[in-house]
Design an enzyme around this catalytic site. Structure first.
Site, PDB file in Angstrom:
ATOM      1  N   THR A   1      -4.199  -0.810   8.370  1.00  0.00           N
ATOM      2  CA  THR A   1      -5.109   0.228   8.879  1.00  0.00           C
ATOM      3  C   THR A   1      -5.997  -0.432   9.930  1.00  0.00           C
ATOM      4  O   THR A   1      -6.155  -1.664   9.939  1.00  0.00           O
ATOM      5  CB  THR A   1      -6.018   0.808   7.772  1.00  0.00           C
TER       6      THR A   1
ATOM      7  N   ALA B   1      -9.000   3.978  -7.000  1.00  0.00           N
ATOM      8  CA  ALA B   1      -8.051   3.005  -7.571  1.00  0.00           C
ATOM      9  C   ALA B   1      -8.454   1.562  -7.269  1.00  0.00           C
ATOM     10  O   ALA B   1      -7.767   0.637  -7.676  1.00  0.00           O
ATOM     11  CB  ALA B   1      -6.653   3.276  -7.024  1.00  0.00           C
ATOM     12  N   LYS B   2      -9.574   1.397  -6.545  1.00  0.00           N
ATOM     13  CA  LYS B   2     -10.015   0.030  -6.246  1.00  0.00           C
ATOM     14  C   LYS B   2     -10.766  -0.486  -7.466  1.00  0.00           C
ATOM     15  O   LYS B   2     -11.990  -0.553  -7.506  1.00  0.00           O
ATOM     16  CB  LYS B   2     -10.901   0.054  -4.988  1.00  0.00           C
TER      17      LYS B   2
ATOM     18  N   GLU C   1      -9.975   4.937  -3.032  1.00  0.00           N
ATOM     19  CA  GLU C   1     -11.183   4.186  -3.402  1.00  0.00           C
ATOM     20  C   GLU C   1     -11.362   4.197  -4.926  1.00  0.00           C
ATOM     21  O   GLU C   1     -11.838   3.237  -5.506  1.00  0.00           O
ATOM     22  CB  GLU C   1     -12.395   4.787  -2.675  1.00  0.00           C
TER      23      GLU C   1
ATOM     24  N   HIS D   1     -24.257  -1.768   6.802  1.00  0.00           N
ATOM     25  CA  HIS D   1     -23.819  -2.038   5.435  1.00  0.00           C
ATOM     26  C   HIS D   1     -24.989  -2.248   4.467  1.00  0.00           C
ATOM     27  O   HIS D   1     -24.872  -2.997   3.495  1.00  0.00           O
ATOM     28  CB  HIS D   1     -22.900  -3.256   5.418  1.00  0.00           C
TER      29      HIS D   1
ATOM     30  N   ASP E   1       0.857  -1.197   0.000  1.00  0.00           N
ATOM     31  CA  ASP E   1       0.000   0.000   0.000  1.00  0.00           C
ATOM     32  C   ASP E   1       0.896   1.251   0.000  1.00  0.00           C
ATOM     33  O   ASP E   1       1.852   1.342   0.779  1.00  0.00           O
ATOM     34  CB  ASP E   1      -0.831  -0.112   1.298  1.00  0.00           C
TER      35      ASP E   1
ATOM     36  N   ASP F   1      -8.257  -5.970  -0.477  1.00  0.00           N
ATOM     37  CA  ASP F   1      -9.328  -6.325  -1.414  1.00  0.00           C
ATOM     38  C   ASP F   1      -8.785  -6.649  -2.810  1.00  0.00           C
ATOM     39  O   ASP F   1      -9.152  -7.653  -3.414  1.00  0.00           O
ATOM     40  CB  ASP F   1     -10.334  -5.170  -1.533  1.00  0.00           C
TER      41      ASP F   1
ATOM     42  N   THR G   1       1.118   5.500  12.725  1.00  0.00           N
ATOM     43  CA  THR G   1       1.306   6.466  11.628  1.00  0.00           C
ATOM     44  C   THR G   1       0.010   6.742  10.862  1.00  0.00           C
ATOM     45  O   THR G   1      -0.008   7.540   9.929  1.00  0.00           O
ATOM     46  CB  THR G   1       2.341   5.922  10.606  1.00  0.00           C
TER      47      THR G   1
ATOM     48  N   LYS H   1     -13.422 -12.039   1.762  1.00  0.00           N
ATOM     49  CA  LYS H   1     -14.015 -11.408   0.585  1.00  0.00           C
ATOM     50  C   LYS H   1     -13.039 -10.404  -0.025  1.00  0.00           C
ATOM     51  O   LYS H   1     -12.350  -9.687   0.698  1.00  0.00           O
ATOM     52  CB  LYS H   1     -15.294 -10.660   0.962  1.00  0.00           C
TER      53      LYS H   1
HETATM   54  N1  LIG Z   1     -13.298  -7.311   1.968  1.00  0.00           N
HETATM   55  C1  LIG Z   1     -14.016  -6.990   3.012  1.00  0.00           C
HETATM   56  O1  LIG Z   1     -14.585  -7.844   3.680  1.00  0.00           O
HETATM   57  C2  LIG Z   1     -14.122  -5.545   3.415  1.00  0.00           C
HETATM   58  C3  LIG Z   1     -14.711  -5.189   4.631  1.00  0.00           C
HETATM   59  C4  LIG Z   1     -14.765  -3.847   5.001  1.00  0.00           C
HETATM   60  C5  LIG Z   1     -14.231  -2.878   4.148  1.00  0.00           C
HETATM   61  N2  LIG Z   1     -13.675  -3.247   2.966  1.00  0.00           N
HETATM   62  C6  LIG Z   1     -13.100  -2.240   2.062  1.00  0.00           C
HETATM   63  O2  LIG Z   1     -11.946  -1.661   2.684  1.00  0.00           O
HETATM   64  C7  LIG Z   1     -11.730  -0.369   2.108  1.00  0.00           C
HETATM   65  C8  LIG Z   1     -11.420   0.624   3.200  1.00  0.00           C
HETATM   66  O3  LIG Z   1     -10.226   0.218   3.835  1.00  0.00           O
HETATM   67  P1  LIG Z   1      -9.365   1.234   4.706  1.00  0.00           P
HETATM   68  O4  LIG Z   1     -10.229   1.963   5.634  1.00  0.00           O
HETATM   69  O5  LIG Z   1      -8.211   0.485   5.210  1.00  0.00           O
HETATM   70  O6  LIG Z   1      -8.933   2.331   3.638  1.00  0.00           O
HETATM   71  P2  LIG Z   1      -7.712   2.368   2.593  1.00  0.00           P
HETATM   72  O7  LIG Z   1      -7.309   1.031   2.181  1.00  0.00           O
HETATM   73  O8  LIG Z   1      -8.142   3.337   1.545  1.00  0.00           O
HETATM   74  O9  LIG Z   1      -6.527   3.007   3.463  1.00  0.00           O
HETATM   75  C9  LIG Z   1      -6.688   4.278   4.024  1.00  0.00           C
HETATM   76  C10 LIG Z   1      -5.411   5.132   3.867  1.00  0.00           C
HETATM   77  O10 LIG Z   1      -4.434   4.701   4.819  1.00  0.00           O
HETATM   78  C11 LIG Z   1      -3.158   4.545   4.159  1.00  0.00           C
HETATM   79  N3  LIG Z   1      -2.390   3.636   5.010  1.00  0.00           N
HETATM   80  C12 LIG Z   1      -2.456   2.283   5.100  1.00  0.00           C
HETATM   81  N4  LIG Z   1      -1.718   1.846   6.141  1.00  0.00           N
HETATM   82  C13 LIG Z   1      -1.156   2.934   6.713  1.00  0.00           C
HETATM   83  C14 LIG Z   1      -0.310   3.126   7.852  1.00  0.00           C
HETATM   84  N5  LIG Z   1       0.019   2.125   8.662  1.00  0.00           N
HETATM   85  N6  LIG Z   1       0.094   4.394   8.140  1.00  0.00           N
HETATM   86  C15 LIG Z   1      -0.320   5.440   7.362  1.00  0.00           C
HETATM   87  N7  LIG Z   1      -1.143   5.326   6.308  1.00  0.00           N
HETATM   88  C16 LIG Z   1      -1.558   4.080   5.987  1.00  0.00           C
HETATM   89  C17 LIG Z   1      -3.557   4.108   2.775  1.00  0.00           C
HETATM   90  O11 LIG Z   1      -2.519   4.324   1.843  1.00  0.00           O
HETATM   91  C18 LIG Z   1      -4.767   5.005   2.508  1.00  0.00           C
HETATM   92  O12 LIG Z   1      -4.330   6.266   2.113  1.00  0.00           O
HETATM   93  C19 LIG Z   1     -12.999  -0.009   1.341  1.00  0.00           C
HETATM   94  O13 LIG Z   1     -12.773  -0.131  -0.038  1.00  0.00           O
HETATM   95  C20 LIG Z   1     -14.007  -1.053   1.809  1.00  0.00           C
HETATM   96  O14 LIG Z   1     -14.969  -1.337   0.832  1.00  0.00           O
HETATM   97  C21 LIG Z   1     -13.600  -4.554   2.590  1.00  0.00           C
END
Ligand SMILES: NC(=O)c1ccc[n+]([C@@H]2O[C@H](COP(=O)([O-])OP(=O)(O)OC[C@H]3O[C@@H](n4cnc5c(N)ncnc54)[C@H](O)[C@@H]3O)[C@@H](O)[C@H]2O)c1
Length: 383
Positions: free
Chosen positions: A127, A72-73, A70, A249, A39, A106, A169, A139
């Site tokens: 995250t 770029a997903k 999002e 959801h 990431d 994902d 961070t 999923k």
């Molecule tokens: N597959 C599933 O079951 C499931 C469940 C819930 C959510 N999701 C999906 O997850 C996505 C949201 O995930 P998210 O909240 O992690 O957002 P994200 O993946 O967009 O990450 C958020 C931000 O944090 C940054 N980042 C990552 N790790 C970091 C770190 N340790 N320090 C600093 N920055 C960091 C990323 O580059 C990004 O800018 C959505 O697309 C949602 O649909 C999927």
């Protein structure tokens, strides 16, 4: 004749996972090759740590950094990963490693499903949202032509390593988004966790999950256990198209799409939880006092409860889409009391009057605790 399929994988809590002395990830890969998909946000904040670890423990593994958002997903991002895998000559048993947030996990999951009809993959969620939800389940999905998670797969990872140390961070706004998923699982499963989030949530948010010491890890671990327990009951969503973990959801997908991905996933989930709470009060399933507590908790965690995106037509559209997705049933999860929830199965229950009253209740509750989104929010200004 019978073909029985078993799937099991471990989710392991870790500290100092990328310390070169730590062998957990390298053991999980054994002597296999693979590709580490990183990431961009994690790369920017943990590059040295990650590269030092890989050099020490997995020097043969190439890395591929993906830009995270999002927007770029998408399949293009998945295809980039596939291309890298092909160029690097990944074999059938080689492993994809996702190091990042929910988007990264994902897209890696989808790529792992496609390459050679299925490669093993493991996740290192970085995250909060990925550690308690997106990175620990089975999923994967990408958005398609404006539709959230329209293309996707069910593919269990081979292992998951959760190190809350990575959260120091993470920007506070992303921590808040992850908190929404913790509130979700607490609301439907665990009144104790709910109390703990009320008590320690604001401090954890303000300190990158460092204070109070050990609370962050304990609450993350509890949330994961509850989530895995929910997933284990119906992992491939075949037996029933309803899950308590879908609290927050049902309408959130519409809100995310309507915001053109300006709304974070957790923010949309928070809006949906508040709305579902208001609907639950209108249906006589949740005491008003408990609804007020939910709204207050979301406010204290810096999450939105109202937005111009939450309209009568958006609710109706959310109902329509849910019924399509859930084979003719609504299966809306509504909280009953803190820690328990029920399903509203029939869409006809949500009459125009119920929806209007719930929206009024929501607005009034938000006004009372001034829990509206900040006026600078892109969601407010664009709506
Ligand atoms: N597959 C599933 O079951 C499931 C469940 C819930 C959510 N999701 C999906 O997850 C996505 C949201 O995930 P998210 O909240 O992690 O957002 P994200 O993946 O967009 O990450 C958020 C931000 O944090 C940054 N980042 C990552 N790790 C970091 C770190 N340790 N320090 C600093 N920055 C960091 C990323 O580059 C990004 O800018 C959505 O697309 C949602 O649909 C999927």
């Amino acid at each position: 004749m019978n073909c029985s399929l078993n799937h099991a994988y471990d989710v392991e809590m870790a500290t100092r996972l990328l310390d070169p002395a730590d062998t957990r990830v390298s053991h999980a890969l054994a002597d296999r090759g693979g590709l580490v998909v990183v990431d961009s946000g994690f790369h920017a904040t943990h590059r040295e740590e990650l590269l030092t670890y890989l050099e020490a423990r997995l020097p043969h593994l190439p890395t591929h950094t993906i830009t995270i958002s999002e927007e770029a997903k998408q399949l293009d991002t998945v295809l980039d990963i596939c291309r890298q895998a092909q160029r690097r000559g990944l074999a059938r048993r080689d492993v994809l490693v996702a190091v990042g947030g929910g988007v990264c996990c994902d897209v890696v999951s989808v790529a792992a499903t496609l390459i050679r009809r299925g490669l093993p993959y493991l996740t290192i969620p970085t995250t909060l949202l990925a550690q308690v939800d997106a990175g620990i389940g089975l999923k994967g999905a990408v958005n398609f032509d404006g539709s959230k998670n329209y293309l996707g797969c069910f593919r269990p990872p081979t292992a998951v390593f959760v190190d809350p140390g990575f959260l120091t961070t993470l920007p506070e706004v992303e921590l808040r988004s992850g908190m929404a998923e913790m509130v979700k699982i607490a609301m439907v499963r665990d009144a104790d966790l709910l109390r703990e989030l009320r008590r320690h949530g604001p401090s954890l948010l303000a300190t990158g999950f460092r204070h109070p010491p050990d609370k962050g890890n304990a609450l993350i671990e509890r949330s994961i256990m509850l989530m895995l327990d929910e997933l284990a009951q119906n992992p491939f969503e075949e037996t029933e198209l309803r899950r308590l973990a879908d609290f927050g959801h049902t309408f959130s997908t519409r809100f995310e799409e309507a915001s053109r991905w300006q709304l974070r996933h957790g923010e949309a989930v928070a809006l949906d939880m508040a709305l579902s709470g208001a609907l639950s009060v209108e249906l006589g399933m949740l005491p008003d006092r408990d609804f007020a507590d939910l709204v207050l908790l979301l406010r204290d965690l810096g999450l939105p409860v109202v937005s111009p995106l939450v309209t009568h037509s958006a609710v109706r559209e959310g109902v329509r889409a849910a019924v399509l997705h859930r084979a003719g049933r609504l299966n809306l999860v509504v909280p009953e009391r803190g820690g328990t929830a029920a399903f509203v199965t029939e869409p006809s229950v949500l009459t125009s009057t119920v929806i209007s009253r719930a929206l009024e209740r929501l607005t009034e509750a938000a006004r009372r605790c001034q829990a509206a989104l900040p006026s600078s929010s892109p969601v407010v200004s664009s709506a």
